[in-house]
Design an enzyme around this catalytic site. Structure first.
Site, short mmCIF file in Angstrom:
data_model
loop_
_atom_site.label_atom_id
_atom_site.label_comp_id
_atom_site.label_asym_id
_atom_site.label_seq_id
_atom_site.Cartn_x
_atom_site.Cartn_y
_atom_site.Cartn_z
N TYR A 196 -2.82 -1.55 -10.66
CA TYR A 196 -2.86 -1.46 -9.19
C TYR A 196 -2.06 -2.61 -8.57
CZ TYR A 196 -4.58 -1.87 -4.42
OH TYR A 196 -4.65 -2.01 -3.05
N LYS A 207 0.55 3.55 -2.86
CA LYS A 207 -0.58 4.49 -3.01
C LYS A 207 -0.09 5.95 -2.96
CE LYS A 207 -4.17 1.34 -1.24
NZ LYS A 207 -3.73 0.01 -0.92
N TYR A 244 -4.48 3.58 7.57
CA TYR A 244 -5.87 3.09 7.52
C TYR A 244 -6.64 3.47 8.77
CZ TYR A 244 -2.72 -0.01 4.95
OH TYR A 244 -1.70 -0.50 4.20
N VAL A 296 1.10 -3.81 3.74
CA VAL A 296 1.05 -5.14 4.36
C VAL A 296 2.29 -5.99 4.06
CG1 VAL A 296 -1.47 -5.31 4.62
CG2 VAL A 296 -0.38 -6.10 2.50
N SER A 316 0.79 -1.25 0.00
CA SER A 316 0.00 0.00 0.00
C SER A 316 0.82 1.29 0.00
CB SER A 316 -0.93 0.02 1.20
OG SER A 316 -2.10 -0.67 0.88
N1 GLN Z 1 -2.04 -5.26 -2.35
C1 GLN Z 1 -2.70 -5.15 -1.09
C2 GLN Z 1 -4.20 -5.21 -1.29
O1 GLN Z 1 -4.66 -4.66 -2.23
C3 GLN Z 1 -2.31 -3.84 -0.44
C4 GLN Z 1 -2.92 -3.69 0.92
C5 GLN Z 1 -2.05 -3.02 1.94
O2 GLN Z 1 -0.83 -2.94 1.87
N2 GLN Z 1 -2.70 -2.61 3.00
O3 GLN Z 1 -4.92 -5.81 -0.55
#
Ligand code: GLN
Length: 319
Positions: A202, A81, A254, A272, A78
């Protein structure tokens, strides 16, 4: 946890004291890894070693303090992003970007679909999956993966970033929630690009291989207002950094962003894969790697180390 915010009894600008605190923060991070578990909903991520921990801090003048596992590559997840948002601001502009995604914390898990369907048409913010997928749908109309990768390398000052094919395949095979999100956005008529192309980009951006040093570089780029401090090259307009840092601060971890803001108080983004990138405005970039995650999907070791150093070196933006 530090709930009393007394002044430190040493000189927080003394380089020796700074190094001592960073080392302590690293050990604190290592100890806290045991509290977490590696992500396994993307099977390839389950192969990470939960005891791994690394902390890298870089300054504008190129001084680097590295402790532990700072060279090992892992998937950015993530944290990409932030790169996607930076690319959208650079290539599409503020007005166009925020015509299609909001700027509000969601208070929900990163992959939640609930509020997207119940309460609003546009995704809440670019730091959660729905918002990042929406940003990617806009970008998919003007650039492909190669250009995004090139931008990621410049933004993170790391020519060594490549796609981790195994993680990418694993994500694509198991990414049903993200498929649900992209089609939900399409069903509402808000998605800006082709769903399959959007999702592929993505997944690929989540699967970029970075290390703690790359994440420190990303933090440094943001802390230096979009300019590479080593070459002088402007990667994105300085005016966009306020937007990026505000969204990192309010939404970067988050549904743990509020507590993290209180405990650490440095604009940051987690993934993650176990990484956290943090930007100490005008001063430092910080990258941590610790794949053992807490229940919200954030790195236990990373949060512990960042809390320690932020508290002792008074780095909370409100200090
Ligand atoms: N690729 C992961 C997902 O889309 C990214 C989520 C994350 O790092 N929180 O679920």
């Amino acid at each position: 946890m530090f709930f009393t915010y007394e002044q430190p009894d040493f000189d927080i600008n003394d380089p020796k004291e700074i190094l001592r605190v960073l080392e302590e923060a690293y050990h604190n991070g290592c100890e806290n890894c045991r509290a977490g578990k590696v992500a396994d909903y993307i099977p390839e991520l389950a192969k990470a070693d939960p005891d791994d921990f690394g902390l890298c801090v870089r300054s504008m003048s190129g001084e680097t303090a590295s402790f532990g596992e700072t060279e090992k590559r892992f998937s950015i997840q993530s944290i990409s992003k932030v790169i996607n948002l930076a690319a959208a601001l650079k290539f599409l502009g503020f007005r166009e970007t925020f015509s299609h995604v909001m700027m509000e914390p969601s208070g929900d898990a990163f992959n939640s679909i609930l509020k997207l369907d119940m309460t609003s048409d546009l995704p809440f913010n670019p730091m959660i999956n729905a918002g990042a997928i929406q940003v990617m749908s806009m970008l998919s109309n003007i650039m492909g993966f190669d250009e995004l990768l090139e931008f990621a390398r410049a933004f993170c000052m790391d020519e060594g970033i490549v796609l981790n094919e195994a993680v990418y395949r694993s994500e694509a095979e198991t990414g049903d929630r993200n498929r649900a999100i992209v089609y939900l956005l399409q069903s509402k008529g808000v998605l800006q690009g082709d769903p399959a192309v959007t999702l592929d980009l993505y997944f690929k951006m989540c699967s970029l291989n970075v290390n703690a040093k790359t994440l420190a570089n990303m933090g440094l780029m943001i802390a230096n207002k979009g300019q590479n401090p080593f070459t002088g090259e402007h990667i994105i307009h300085p005016g966009y950094m306020r937007t990026i840092q505000s969204l990192m601060f309010t939404c970067g971890l988050y549904d743990e962003s509020g507590e993290y803001g209180v405990r650490v108080g440095i604009p940051s983004k987690s993934g993650v894969g176990g990484g956290i990138a943090a930007a100490v405005s005008g001063r430092w970039g910080i990258g941590t790697y610790g794949p053992a995650l807490n229940k919200k999907g954030n790195s236990c070791g990373g949060i512990a180390a960042l809390e320690h150093l932020s508290h002792l070196l008074q780095l909370n933006v409100f200090d």
